[in-house]
Design an enzyme around this catalytic site. Structure first.
Site, PDB file in Angstrom:
ATOM      1  N   ILE A 165      36.523  40.769  16.386  1.00  0.00           N
ATOM      2  CA  ILE A 165      35.590  42.098  16.026  1.00  0.00           C
ATOM      3  C   ILE A 165      35.423  43.197  17.270  1.00  0.00           C
ATOM      4  CG2 ILE A 165      33.312  42.819  15.361  1.00  0.00           C
ATOM      5  CD1 ILE A 165      33.258  40.424  13.694  1.00  0.00           C
TER       6      ILE A 165
ATOM      7  N   HIS B 115      33.992  36.354  52.524  1.00  0.00           N
ATOM      8  CA  HIS B 115      35.183  35.790  51.600  1.00  0.00           C
ATOM      9  C   HIS B 115      36.452  36.376  51.898  1.00  0.00           C
ATOM     10  CE1 HIS B 115      32.393  34.004  48.415  1.00  0.00           C
ATOM     11  NE2 HIS B 115      31.673  35.025  48.906  1.00  0.00           N
TER      12      HIS B 115
ATOM     13  N   GLN C 246      27.260  28.336  55.536  1.00  0.00           N
ATOM     14  CA  GLN C 246      25.919  27.832  55.241  1.00  0.00           C
ATOM     15  C   GLN C 246      25.795  26.436  55.485  1.00  0.00           C
ATOM     16  OE1 GLN C 246      24.228  30.255  51.983  1.00  0.00           O
ATOM     17  NE2 GLN C 246      24.594  32.119  52.821  1.00  0.00           N
TER      18      GLN C 246
ATOM     19  N   TYR D  89      32.127  28.420  34.706  1.00  0.00           N
ATOM     20  CA  TYR D  89      32.451  27.690  33.336  1.00  0.00           C
ATOM     21  C   TYR D  89      32.893  28.738  32.267  1.00  0.00           C
ATOM     22  CZ  TYR D  89      31.207  23.272  35.571  1.00  0.00           C
ATOM     23  OH  TYR D  89      31.133  22.106  36.266  1.00  0.00           O
TER      24      TYR D  89
ATOM     25  N   GLU E  76      39.257  35.052  51.057  1.00  0.00           N
ATOM     26  CA  GLU E  76      40.451  34.955  50.130  1.00  0.00           C
ATOM     27  C   GLU E  76      40.629  36.147  49.034  1.00  0.00           C
ATOM     28  OE1 GLU E  76      37.034  33.980  50.536  1.00  0.00           O
ATOM     29  OE2 GLU E  76      36.391  33.167  48.386  1.00  0.00           O
TER      30      GLU E  76
ATOM     31  N   CYS F 138      31.377  31.108  53.048  1.00  0.00           N
ATOM     32  CA  CYS F 138      30.013  31.562  52.268  1.00  0.00           C
ATOM     33  C   CYS F 138      29.114  30.356  52.219  1.00  0.00           C
ATOM     34  CB  CYS F 138      30.450  32.294  50.948  1.00  0.00           C
ATOM     35  SG  CYS F 138      29.093  33.352  50.989  1.00  0.00           S
TER      36      CYS F 138
ATOM     37  N   LYS G  65      58.734  29.712  16.143  1.00  0.00           N
ATOM     38  CA  LYS G  65      58.034  30.225  14.532  1.00  0.00           C
ATOM     39  C   LYS G  65      57.891  31.885  14.942  1.00  0.00           C
ATOM     40  CE  LYS G  65      58.697  27.381  11.571  1.00  0.00           C
ATOM     41  NZ  LYS G  65      59.735  27.779  10.458  1.00  0.00           N
TER      42      LYS G  65
ATOM     43  N   LYS H 248      65.219  39.445  14.438  1.00  0.00           N
ATOM     44  CA  LYS H 248      64.138  39.076  13.194  1.00  0.00           C
ATOM     45  C   LYS H 248      62.717  39.745  13.862  1.00  0.00           C
ATOM     46  CE  LYS H 248      62.384  35.355  10.739  1.00  0.00           C
ATOM     47  NZ  LYS H 248      62.280  33.821  10.794  1.00  0.00           N
TER      48      LYS H 248
ATOM     49  N   LYS I   3      56.188  33.895  12.789  1.00  0.00           N
ATOM     50  CA  LYS I   3      55.016  34.399  11.628  1.00  0.00           C
ATOM     51  C   LYS I   3      53.960  34.746  12.339  1.00  0.00           C
ATOM     52  CE  LYS I   3      55.555  33.983   7.412  1.00  0.00           C
ATOM     53  NZ  LYS I   3      56.752  34.690   6.714  1.00  0.00           N
TER      54      LYS I   3
HETATM   55  N1  GLN Z   1      24.417  30.921  47.612  1.00  0.00           N
HETATM   56  C1  GLN Z   1      24.944  31.487  48.786  1.00  0.00           C
HETATM   57  C2  GLN Z   1      24.298  32.810  48.988  1.00  0.00           C
HETATM   58  O1  GLN Z   1      23.721  33.628  48.036  1.00  0.00           O
HETATM   59  C3  GLN Z   1      26.307  31.701  49.119  1.00  0.00           C
HETATM   60  C4  GLN Z   1      26.866  32.511  48.271  1.00  0.00           C
HETATM   61  C5  GLN Z   1      28.330  32.244  48.123  1.00  0.00           C
HETATM   62  O2  GLN Z   1      28.961  31.297  48.622  1.00  0.00           O
HETATM   63  N2  GLN Z   1      29.248  33.143  47.520  1.00  0.00           N
HETATM   64  O3  GLN Z   1      23.907  33.298  50.005  1.00  0.00           O
END
Ligand code: GLN
Length: 554
Positions: free
Chosen positions: A149, A508, A386, A54, A510, A382, A188, A224, A190
């Site tokens: 800052i 992973h 599980q 988030y 991806e 992942c 704009k 400009k 500015k």
């Molecule tokens: N929470 C799980 C673990 O730590 C899977 C982690 C994840 O999906 N990246 O093994």
């Protein structure tokens, strides 16, 4: 000598500095320059690994196990090369290094200050990738917005570097916004003028302005902007909103961003950018021949950045399959065994996302059960893998208390257990099993067929693993460990062979999918989704051709 390009942001955040930097890098790479990109983030966290999605979107993981900003994912997807720990530095990491040195006594009684000690360390890190003649051009994206800052030490470090290395070796691109006021029907300038002025007050003048805009910037307006921001007119670049991030390199080429950079850096243009593969990909992306609907099941689905790499990998795989991938975001907290059918029957395939903690876990398990029992192509990543193991244990192996000890530390049936080397770890930052590890695949598995090899290496980010005590039971009942770490025996891939596509992976995939190298598992997954869509269509057509009276009687 290595040349440096800095990308700063003005007026507002979220203008897409990462995409502009990656697009420019792509163009320079396509002209034959050895180019890399790095990102400096002005927050105090040492890395984004402990940040909630988030706060910061996805945490991207590099080959060498660095937990980094998601922009590094864009860099890899655009450039098709690996990044590393050195490509992402935060203020926290810089201070940590300087303070550790101070504790060692390295400053010999001197007062340690932001200038010169912090700025020197920023400069050292900026130029690190430029050492040993590895790259012709290093692009550095500075996170945050000019005027914050926390950005000041970075602006000062860049000012000093520009002075030390000279304007022909160091240029600054400022990404800014030219808002359109619909009431006045006017663009704009500015806010851009103010932002450039603020930077100049800190001693740094941009060489090039990239202007995000909803409407075209006419020449008068460019003039400009150039006049009041003190840049040459050809250095005002229009960046209109694009249909996809992958069109941005082409847009920037049309606007000659690469040419103006090379001119200011005194580099020869070389050949025209070689973008054949890229254009071929864009063509397939723009003109799909079919469409599939994929359900993405996770607990952060309302956040578009939380599963960035997965969404991009689906786009790459869609293009290979000449198929538009529509992603339906399904919040795992709202999924139950009662509503699973209603929510999921319209999907052609299901992807259960990675994650941490118990929120939404039962929904993920219900989704996986539905996919397994109804032959819907399933891809678990992942935590997704599980939970696939937990689902199988509960509903096939009749282990009613099966769980991961992450969610239920006292379960008697811990099919997912804490990895041995994690047991004594208390600190949270950078302590997971991170980065690339080898995996050996069973030669008769679906994954081996997709990869066209049995020896693979993929990136990881986890603390828990499949509990090998239960392996014989799983295998006997049809859920097979077809990929393992050759050194430790850790289960990396589970497959159910008696299913059109059921692949669950501990790693992973991806993170490694790029435009020029779409990931084979995602490509296979979308192919399976396409086949399922065709199958569903033929079943529904068959139903339509059966007289309704017959259906009612049955
Ligand atoms: N929470 C799980 C673990 O730590 C899977 C982690 C994840 O999906 N990246 O093994």
């Amino acid at each position: 000598m290595t040349k440096y390009i800095f990308v700063t942001g003005g007026v507002t955040s979220s203008l897409g500095k990462g995409i502009i930097a990656a697009s420019l890098a792509k163009l320079l790479q396509a002209r034959g320059f050895r180019t890399t990109i790095q990102k400096f983030d002005p927050y105090i966290n040492v890395d984004p690994g402990t940040l909630n999605p988030y706060e910061h979107g996805e945490c991207y993981v590099t080959e060498d196990g660095a937990e980094t900003d998601l922009d590094l994912g864009h860099y890899e997807r655009f450039l098709n090369t690996h990044t590393s720990q050195a490509n992402n530095v935060t203020t926290g990491r810089i201070y940590q290094y300087v303070i550790n040195k101070e504790r060692e006594g390295a400053f010999l009684g001197k007062t340690v200050q932001v200038i010169p000690h912090i700025t020197d360390e920023i400069k050292r890190r900026i130029t690190l990738l430029g050492q040993n003649n590895q790259f012709d051009i290093v692009i550095t994206e500075l996170g945050g917005t000019v005027g914050d800052i926390e950005s000041l030490p970075y602006i000062e470090a860049v000012r000093q570097l520009k002075w030390e290395k000279g304007d022909e070796n160091c240029i600054v691109i400022h990404l800014t916004l030219i808002p359109y006021l619909s009431a006045a029907k006017e663009l704009k300038t500015k806010p851009t003028q103010h932002s450039v002025k603020m930077m100049s007050e800190n001693g740094l003048n941009p060489d090039i302005l990239v202007c995000r805009t909803e409407k075209p910037l006419y020449n008068d307006l460019k003039r400009k902007i150039a006049l009041f921001c003190n840049v040459t007119q050809d250095a005002v670049i229009e960046a209109m909103d694009a249909d996809t991030i992958y069109s941005v390199p082409i847009e920037m080429m049309r606007e000659k961003l690469d040419e103006i950079c090379l001119k200011k850096l005194g580099l020869k243009m070389g050949t025209e950018p070689e973008l054949n593969k890229w254009k071929e990909f864009l063509n397939k992306l723009h003109y799909p021949k079919s469409k599939v609907t994929v359900g993405l099941i996770g607990k952060y689905v309302e956040l578009q950045d939380a599963y960035k790499s997965i969404l991009e990998a689906l786009i790459h795989a869609g293009a290979v399959n000449e198929c538009k991938v529509e992603v339906k975001n399904i919040h795992s907290e709202y999924l139950t065994s009662e509503n699973a059918r209603e929510i999921m029957e319209h999907l052609d395939a299901v992807l259960v996302a990675p994650g941490f903690g118990s929120r939404g876990i039962e929904g993920k398990i219900d989704a996986i059960r539905y996919a397994r029992e109804n032959n819907v192509p399933f891809f678990g990543i992942c935590l997704g893998m599980q939970m696939a193991c937990v689902e199988f244990a509960r509903n096939v192996l009749d282990m009613k208390h099966a769980h991961s000890i992450e969610m239920n530390p006292s379960t008697e049936e811990a099919v997912i257990a804490l990895m041995e080397d994690q047991k004594d770890i208390a600190a949270m930052g950078g302590t997971m099993r991170l980065g690339a590890f080898d995996c050996v695949l069973e030669s008769d598995s679906k994954v081996a067929a997709l990869y066209h090899t049995t020896q693979i290496s993929e990136r990881h980010r986890h603390r828990y693993e499949f509990n090998n005590e239960y392996l014989p039971l799983f295998e006997k009942n049809g859920m097979e460990p077809v990929g393992k770490n050759p050194k430790t025996g850790l289960v990396e891939v589970m497959e159910i062979k008696n299913h059109p596509f059921y692949i669950a992976v501990q790693f992973h995939p991806e993170y490694k999918s790029t435009v020029e190298n779409p990931h084979p598992l995602f490509v296979g997954f979308i192919k399976a989704a396409k086949e399922n869509a065709v199958h569903k269509l033929s079943v529904s057509q068959q139903k339509e051709s059966i007289p309704t009276t017959y259906l009612e009687n049955n």
